[in-house]
Design a protein around this motif. Structure first.
Motif, PDB file in Angstrom:
ATOM      1  N   GLY A 258      39.474 -77.243 -48.077  1.00  0.00           N
ATOM      2  CA  GLY A 258      39.841 -76.620 -46.812  1.00  0.00           C
ATOM      3  C   GLY A 258      40.821 -75.474 -46.936  1.00  0.00           C
ATOM      4  N   PRO A 259      41.966 -75.667 -47.607  1.00  0.00           N
ATOM      5  CA  PRO A 259      42.946 -74.578 -47.702  1.00  0.00           C
ATOM      6  C   PRO A 259      42.380 -73.326 -48.369  1.00  0.00           C
ATOM      7  N   ALA A 260      41.622 -73.508 -49.453  1.00  0.00           N
ATOM      8  CA  ALA A 260      41.067 -72.352 -50.153  1.00  0.00           C
ATOM      9  C   ALA A 260      40.015 -71.639 -49.313  1.00  0.00           C
ATOM     10  N   ALA A 261      39.292 -72.400 -48.477  1.00  0.00           N
ATOM     11  CA  ALA A 261      38.226 -71.808 -47.675  1.00  0.00           C
ATOM     12  C   ALA A 261      38.733 -71.199 -46.376  1.00  0.00           C
ATOM     13  N   GLY A 262      39.962 -71.522 -45.987  1.00  0.00           N
ATOM     14  CA  GLY A 262      40.501 -70.971 -44.749  1.00  0.00           C
ATOM     15  C   GLY A 262      40.083 -71.735 -43.509  1.00  0.00           C
ATOM     16  N   VAL A 263      39.958 -73.064 -43.630  1.00  0.00           N
ATOM     17  CA  VAL A 263      39.620 -73.876 -42.470  1.00  0.00           C
ATOM     18  C   VAL A 263      40.665 -74.975 -42.289  1.00  0.00           C
ATOM     19  N   ARG A 264      40.673 -75.549 -41.089  1.00  0.00           N
ATOM     20  CA  ARG A 264      41.545 -76.682 -40.823  1.00  0.00           C
ATOM     21  C   ARG A 264      40.735 -77.828 -40.243  1.00  0.00           C
ATOM     22  N   VAL A 265      41.304 -79.007 -40.312  1.00  0.00           N
ATOM     23  CA  VAL A 265      40.626 -80.220 -39.872  1.00  0.00           C
ATOM     24  C   VAL A 265      41.131 -80.626 -38.503  1.00  0.00           C
ATOM     25  N   VAL A 266      40.208 -81.005 -37.637  1.00  0.00           N
ATOM     26  CA  VAL A 266      40.553 -81.634 -36.358  1.00  0.00           C
ATOM     27  C   VAL A 266      39.739 -82.918 -36.238  1.00  0.00           C
ATOM     28  N   GLU A 267      40.318 -83.893 -35.583  1.00  0.00           N
ATOM     29  CA  GLU A 267      39.648 -85.174 -35.451  1.00  0.00           C
ATOM     30  C   GLU A 267      38.403 -85.040 -34.567  1.00  0.00           C
ATOM     31  N   CYS A 268      37.365 -85.785 -34.923  1.00  0.00           N
ATOM     32  CA  CYS A 268      36.162 -85.815 -34.095  1.00  0.00           C
ATOM     33  C   CYS A 268      36.498 -86.443 -32.737  1.00  0.00           C
ATOM     34  N   PRO A 269      35.999 -85.885 -31.646  1.00  0.00           N
ATOM     35  CA  PRO A 269      36.276 -86.455 -30.320  1.00  0.00           C
ATOM     36  C   PRO A 269      35.346 -87.625 -29.978  1.00  0.00           C
ATOM     37  N   PHE A 270      34.651 -88.148 -30.972  1.00  0.00           N
ATOM     38  CA  PHE A 270      33.784 -89.300 -30.775  1.00  0.00           C
ATOM     39  C   PHE A 270      33.935 -90.215 -31.987  1.00  0.00           C
ATOM     40  N   GLU A 271      33.517 -91.448 -31.849  1.00  0.00           N
ATOM     41  CA  GLU A 271      33.642 -92.421 -32.933  1.00  0.00           C
ATOM     42  C   GLU A 271      32.495 -92.240 -33.923  1.00  0.00           C
ATOM     43  N   ALA A 272      32.709 -91.416 -34.919  1.00  0.00           N
ATOM     44  CA  ALA A 272      31.685 -91.195 -35.931  1.00  0.00           C
ATOM     45  C   ALA A 272      31.666 -92.371 -36.902  1.00  0.00           C
ATOM     46  N   VAL A 273      30.498 -92.952 -37.097  1.00  0.00           N
ATOM     47  CA  VAL A 273      30.377 -94.068 -38.025  1.00  0.00           C
ATOM     48  C   VAL A 273      30.735 -93.578 -39.426  1.00  0.00           C
ATOM     49  N   PRO A 274      31.669 -94.229 -40.114  1.00  0.00           N
ATOM     50  CA  PRO A 274      32.099 -93.739 -41.429  1.00  0.00           C
ATOM     51  C   PRO A 274      31.003 -93.835 -42.478  1.00  0.00           C
ATOM     52  N   LEU A 275      31.189 -93.084 -43.534  1.00  0.00           N
ATOM     53  CA  LEU A 275      30.264 -93.113 -44.672  1.00  0.00           C
ATOM     54  C   LEU A 275      30.615 -94.259 -45.608  1.00  0.00           C
ATOM     55  N   ALA A 276      29.598 -94.878 -46.180  1.00  0.00           N
ATOM     56  CA  ALA A 276      29.787 -95.874 -47.240  1.00  0.00           C
ATOM     57  C   ALA A 276      28.935 -95.425 -48.413  1.00  0.00           C
ATOM     58  N   GLU A 277      29.569 -94.719 -49.352  1.00  0.00           N
ATOM     59  CA  GLU A 277      28.843 -94.120 -50.480  1.00  0.00           C
ATOM     60  C   GLU A 277      28.508 -95.194 -51.512  1.00  0.00           C
ATOM     61  N   ALA A 278      27.288 -95.131 -52.051  1.00  0.00           N
ATOM     62  CA  ALA A 278      26.831 -96.133 -53.011  1.00  0.00           C
ATOM     63  C   ALA A 278      25.994 -95.464 -54.094  1.00  0.00           C
ATOM     64  N   PHE A 279      25.816 -96.192 -55.189  1.00  0.00           N
ATOM     65  CA  PHE A 279      24.947 -95.760 -56.283  1.00  0.00           C
ATOM     66  C   PHE A 279      23.694 -96.616 -56.207  1.00  0.00           C
ATOM     67  N   TRP A 280      22.550 -95.971 -55.975  1.00  0.00           N
ATOM     68  CA  TRP A 280      21.264 -96.658 -55.811  1.00  0.00           C
ATOM     69  C   TRP A 280      20.465 -96.521 -57.097  1.00  0.00           C
ATOM     70  N   TRP A 281      19.852 -97.605 -57.555  1.00  0.00           N
ATOM     71  CA  TRP A 281      19.161 -97.584 -58.832  1.00  0.00           C
ATOM     72  C   TRP A 281      17.914 -98.458 -58.788  1.00  0.00           C
ATOM     73  N   HIS A 282      17.034 -98.233 -59.748  1.00  0.00           N
ATOM     74  CA  HIS A 282      15.766 -98.957 -59.806  1.00  0.00           C
ATOM     75  C   HIS A 282      15.971-100.340 -60.425  1.00  0.00           C
ATOM     76  N   PRO A 283      15.250-101.354 -59.937  1.00  0.00           N
ATOM     77  CA  PRO A 283      15.404-102.711 -60.492  1.00  0.00           C
ATOM     78  C   PRO A 283      15.146-102.816 -61.987  1.00  0.00           C
ATOM     79  N   MET A 284      14.411-101.874 -62.572  1.00  0.00           N
ATOM     80  CA  MET A 284      14.124-101.954 -64.005  1.00  0.00           C
ATOM     81  C   MET A 284      15.384-101.810 -64.851  1.00  0.00           C
ATOM     82  N   TYR A 285      16.492-101.330 -64.246  1.00  0.00           N
ATOM     83  CA  TYR A 285      17.740-101.176 -64.992  1.00  0.00           C
ATOM     84  C   TYR A 285      18.667-102.397 -64.870  1.00  0.00           C
TER      85      TYR A 285
END
Length: 314
Positions: A258-285
């Motif tokens: 953000g600072p390098a790009a010249g933007v600032r953060v403001v809170e979303c005015p709605f309840e955005a469902v958070p992200l849950a990042e995961a690693f997805w893989w094939h059963p063969m592993y």
């Protein structure tokens, strides 16, 4: 199960030679790459030409070009070699300090930017012979996940996109709005009406490809007025800076660039469902000891990311 007669009569050494020839497009250079002699590689090329009933390499002036069939083979050969390597690399004992292997992970630029540096550091410290290949995800790749997951080690994607595959949870994140630092319309907060009126920078913007938070907006009756469409998150802040545009971005990424790009953060005015990042893989592993180690490294990197302290953005 019937025995595959094709494989019985196939010399797998030809696969390695084929790969070298398709990469180098030159018999001499392919021989040097393989540590072999030019006559040996020429003989192998002749056998490959008979097998495929195709020239594979045809001369144009003083150089060789791939035939249409060879172009197809060039895309299929590296995954095939990696698959063979994995079959013969399965061992009960696993020493990350001595193993040599390449892991290919399909990921968004967001996950590669926030998690990738930690993963790369942990791998370099503990397994110097392992190489990471971070491959940019696309809607087409995700839509054909079943096929793709057979040729790569896994996807870094949030929950809600893939189903019916094993996964390892890594870290959580939340969506924030980003606006230009000098945005004359938006102050310390942003309203739903302003989101509806503002021009937007969005990801993909296709019926089957979109950022989950943007879809949540639509469910609330707000259809973003799209002005710019991009295929990666990293571009968004730079396309918001100096304009009245707005975008939704993951907080971890917004804090970093953000600072390098010249933007600032403001809170979303709605309840955005958070992200849950995961690693997805094939059963063969599932029982692949090296892959199990990789999943552990990714989980450790996720815990380290969560523990990081990143300066607040205003």
């Amino acid at each position: 199960m019937a025995v595959d007669r094709l494989l019985i009569n196939l010399d797998l050494n030809l696969l390695v030679t084929l790969d070298a020839l398709l990469r180098e497009r030159n018999v001499t250079r392919a021989a040097e790459l393989l540590g072999s002699s030019q006559p040996t590689v020429s003989t192998a090329l002749a056998r490959l030409r008979r097998y495929f009933d195709d020239e594979l390499l045809h001369r144009i002036g003083n150089r060789y070009e791939l035939t249409p069939l060879a172009v197809q083979l060039a895309a299929r050969t590296p995954p095939a070699i990696e698959g063979v390597r994995r079959v013969f690399d399965v061992r009960m004992e696993f020493d990350p300090a001595t193993i040599e292997r390449e892991f290919t992970i399909v990921t968004s630029d967001y996950a590669a930017s926030v998690l990738g540096p930690i993963v790369a550091r942990l791998v370099a410290e503990r397994a110097p012979g392992i190489r990471l290949r971070l491959q940019q995800t696309t809607p087409e790749v995700v839509n054909h996940a079943q096929e793709t997951l057979r040729t790569v080690d896994g996807f870094l994607l949030p929950h809600g996109i893939l189903t019916d595959f094993p996964y390892t949870d890594l870290f959580g994140d939340r969506w924030v709005c980003i606006v230009a630092q000098d945005n004359p319309v938006v102050g310390d907060t942003i309203t739903m009406a302003q989101l509806e009126q503002a021009p937007w920078v969005v990801l993909f913007h296709r019926p089957t490809a979109f950022a989950p938070a943007a879809q949540q907006l639509r469910m609330l009756g707000v259809e973003p007025r799209v002005e710019v469409v991009v295929d990666g998150f990293l571009q968004m802040p730079f396309l918001v800076a100096g304009t009245e545009r707005v975008a939704l971005l993951q907080e971890h990424l917004a804090r970093r660039i953000g600072p390098a790009a010249g933007v600032r953060v403001v809170e979303c005015p709605f309840e955005a469902v958070p992200l849950a990042e995961a690693f997805w893989w094939h059963p063969m592993y599932r029982t692949d000891v090296a892959h199990t180690w990789l999943r552990g490294i990714l989980a450790e990197a996720g815990r380290e990311l969560i523990a990081e302290r990143v300066p607040e953005l205003g």
